[in-house]
Design an enzyme around this catalytic site. Structure first.
Site, PDB file in Angstrom:
ATOM      1  N   PRO A  88       0.758  -1.323  -0.193  1.00 42.67           N
ATOM      2  CA  PRO A  88       0.011  -0.128   0.098  1.00 42.67           C
ATOM      3  C   PRO A  88       0.953   1.298  -0.118  1.00 42.67           C
ATOM      4  CG  PRO A  88      -0.649  -1.425   1.895  1.00 42.67           C
ATOM      5  CD  PRO A  88       0.512  -2.022   1.433  1.00 42.67           C
ATOM      6  N   GLU A 115       1.024  -6.860   8.556  1.00 42.91           N
ATOM      7  CA  GLU A 115       1.212  -5.393   8.333  1.00 42.91           C
ATOM      8  C   GLU A 115       2.015  -4.891   7.398  1.00 42.91           C
ATOM      9  OE1 GLU A 115      -0.745  -2.816   9.590  1.00 42.91           O
ATOM     10  OE2 GLU A 115      -2.142  -4.814   9.828  1.00 42.91           O
ATOM     11  N   ARG A 153      -1.069  -8.760 -20.873  1.00 47.54           N
ATOM     12  CA  ARG A 153      -1.809  -8.266 -22.095  1.00 47.54           C
ATOM     13  C   ARG A 153      -1.386  -7.421 -23.301  1.00 47.54           C
ATOM     14  NH1 ARG A 153      -4.584  -3.747 -22.128  1.00 47.54           N
ATOM     15  NH2 ARG A 153      -6.040  -4.430 -23.792  1.00 47.54           N
ATOM     16  N   ASP A 168      -6.783   0.983 -26.300  1.00 49.60           N
ATOM     17  CA  ASP A 168      -7.227   0.980 -24.833  1.00 49.60           C
ATOM     18  C   ASP A 168      -7.545   2.296 -24.731  1.00 49.60           C
ATOM     19  OD1 ASP A 168      -6.502  -1.688 -25.012  1.00 49.60           O
ATOM     20  OD2 ASP A 168      -4.759  -1.344 -23.785  1.00 49.60           O
TER      21      ASP A 168
HETATM   22  C1  9D3 Z   1      -2.664  -0.473  10.189  1.00 45.12           C
HETATM   23  C2  9D3 Z   1      -3.374  -0.433   8.773  1.00 45.12           C
HETATM   24  N1  9D3 Z   1      -3.098  -1.659   8.054  1.00 45.12           N
HETATM   25  C3  9D3 Z   1      -4.031  -2.603   8.067  1.00 45.12           C
HETATM   26  C4  9D3 Z   1      -5.577  -1.825   7.785  1.00 45.12           C
HETATM   27  C5  9D3 Z   1      -2.366  -1.349   6.847  1.00 45.12           C
HETATM   28  C6  9D3 Z   1      -2.211  -2.400   5.954  1.00 45.12           C
HETATM   29  C7  9D3 Z   1      -1.457  -3.446   6.024  1.00 45.12           C
HETATM   30  C8  9D3 Z   1      -1.436  -4.428   4.752  1.00 45.12           C
HETATM   31  C9  9D3 Z   1      -3.424  -2.217   4.758  1.00 45.12           C
HETATM   32  C10 9D3 Z   1      -3.299  -3.421   3.845  1.00 45.12           C
HETATM   33  C11 9D3 Z   1      -2.254  -4.323   3.819  1.00 45.12           C
HETATM   34  C12 9D3 Z   1      -2.342  -5.424   2.661  1.00 45.12           C
HETATM   35  N2  9D3 Z   1      -2.238  -4.917   1.445  1.00 45.12           N
HETATM   36  C13 9D3 Z   1      -1.365  -5.198   0.353  1.00 45.12           C
HETATM   37  O1  9D3 Z   1      -0.315  -5.801   0.870  1.00 45.12           O
HETATM   38  C14 9D3 Z   1      -1.266  -4.325  -0.654  1.00 45.12           C
HETATM   39  C15 9D3 Z   1      -2.411  -3.244  -1.187  1.00 45.12           C
HETATM   40  C16 9D3 Z   1      -3.472  -2.704  -0.577  1.00 45.12           C
HETATM   41  O2  9D3 Z   1      -3.816  -3.002   0.389  1.00 45.12           O
HETATM   42  N3  9D3 Z   1      -4.134  -1.714  -1.465  1.00 45.12           N
HETATM   43  C17 9D3 Z   1      -3.671  -1.475  -2.811  1.00 45.12           C
HETATM   44  N4  9D3 Z   1      -2.661  -2.025  -3.347  1.00 45.12           N
HETATM   45  C18 9D3 Z   1      -1.926  -2.943  -2.445  1.00 45.12           C
HETATM   46  S1  9D3 Z   1      -0.608  -3.858  -2.979  1.00 45.12           S
HETATM   47  C19 9D3 Z   1      -0.306  -4.743  -1.704  1.00 45.12           C
END
Ligand code: 9D3
Length: 247
Positions: A88, A115, A153, A168
């Site tokens: 994220p 996390e 793709r 696209d």
């Molecule tokens: C304390 C907040 N955490 C949980 C709510 C943060 C958090 C940790 C791990 C939020 C999401 C994740 C898991 N997400 C991913 O590994 C992830 C992801 C995503 O959640 N949204 C958009 N792209 C991606 S790429 C990897």
């Protein structure tokens, strides 16, 4: 192009890779995908891939050694492989980034869970950190699938003859805007008729109608995608005649 996916849930990918365009690309030898269980590279007797965060706090963090061992294992001879961490905290995936990634020989996709991953793994092994948007997933796996899908793709030979990456929605073919509304048979569905112009056989009129509708809905739904520079003079005049001004 070769993808190697590092995950604690390799089975997550099995069915998606066995469908449609991706399955065909793999069968045709245009793409290779390896699934690797990070847990197989765990070093302790319980095969732990996560641990509690130093400094305290919620949740668990992915240990660096199993991730590093998995990357080294997959890399083997191909030292040129880029390592992409789905996270994220990454840059948001878009069509331009997908095209860039499609130019790589080999990608190692690392799917985080819990996390996140230990920062030292990221520093030492990760070339790029990619997010797929501002919403919360359960882990990197669904994000890796999205990346895989949109990069595959774009590879030469993957799209059928009817399709073209140049046409696209998000590339220049439709000038970066959204697509016009589409219709197929029946001519009347639940009392709703197909716009008559599409049945007229007048190809120029159809092209004008489609441009107007595409721009109309782009302006309504995604105004940030509209740029005057993307239209020819004739198109701009047509839009202006229909009361659509683009800055
Ligand atoms: C304390 C907040 N955490 C949980 C709510 C943060 C958090 C940790 C791990 C939020 C999401 C994740 C898991 N997400 C991913 O590994 C992830 C992801 C995503 O959640 N949204 C958009 N792209 C991606 S790429 C990897």
């Amino acid at each position: 192009m070769r993808f190697d996916i590092l995950t604690i849930f390799p089975d997550f990918f099995v069915s998606p890779l066995a469908q449609g365009m991706i399955r065909r690309a793999i069968q045709d030898g245009l793409v290779g995908v390896g699934l690797h269980d990070i847990r197989e590279h765990a070093t302790d007797k319980h095969a732990m891939t996560d641990d509690r965060p130093f400094g305290g706090g919620e949740g668990m963090v992915m240990k660096p050694e199993p991730l590093a061992a998995a990357v080294r294992h997959v890399r083997g001879a191909a030292a040129s492989a880029r390592v992409v961490l789905l996270s994220p905290q990454g840059r948001t995936l878009n069509q331009e980034m997908a095209a860039e990634l499609a130019g790589e020989e080999q990608l190692i996709l690392v799917c985080g869970r819990y996390e996140g991953v230990d920062e030292r793994f990221r520093e030492a092994y990760v070339d790029r950190e990619v997010s797929v948007g501002d919403y919360i997933l359960t882990g990197g796996e669904p994000a890796a699938l999205v990346l895989l899908d949109c990069v595959i793709r774009l590879l030469p030979g993957v799209l059928g003859c009817g399709d073209s990456a140049e046409n696209d929605t998000f590339s220049q073919g439709s000038r970066g805007g959204l697509k016009y509304p589409q219709y197929t048979r029946p001519r009347v569905f639940e009392g709703r008729e197909v716009p008559p112009v599409l049945l007229s056989g007048d190809h120029a009129a159809i092209a004008r109608w489609r441009l107007l509708e595409a721009v109309r809905r782009t302006r309504q739904r995604r105004p940030e995608l509209l740029k005057a520079a993307d239209f020819t003079g004739a198109e701009r005049r047509l839009l202006a005649q229909n009361g659509i001004e683009i800055k």
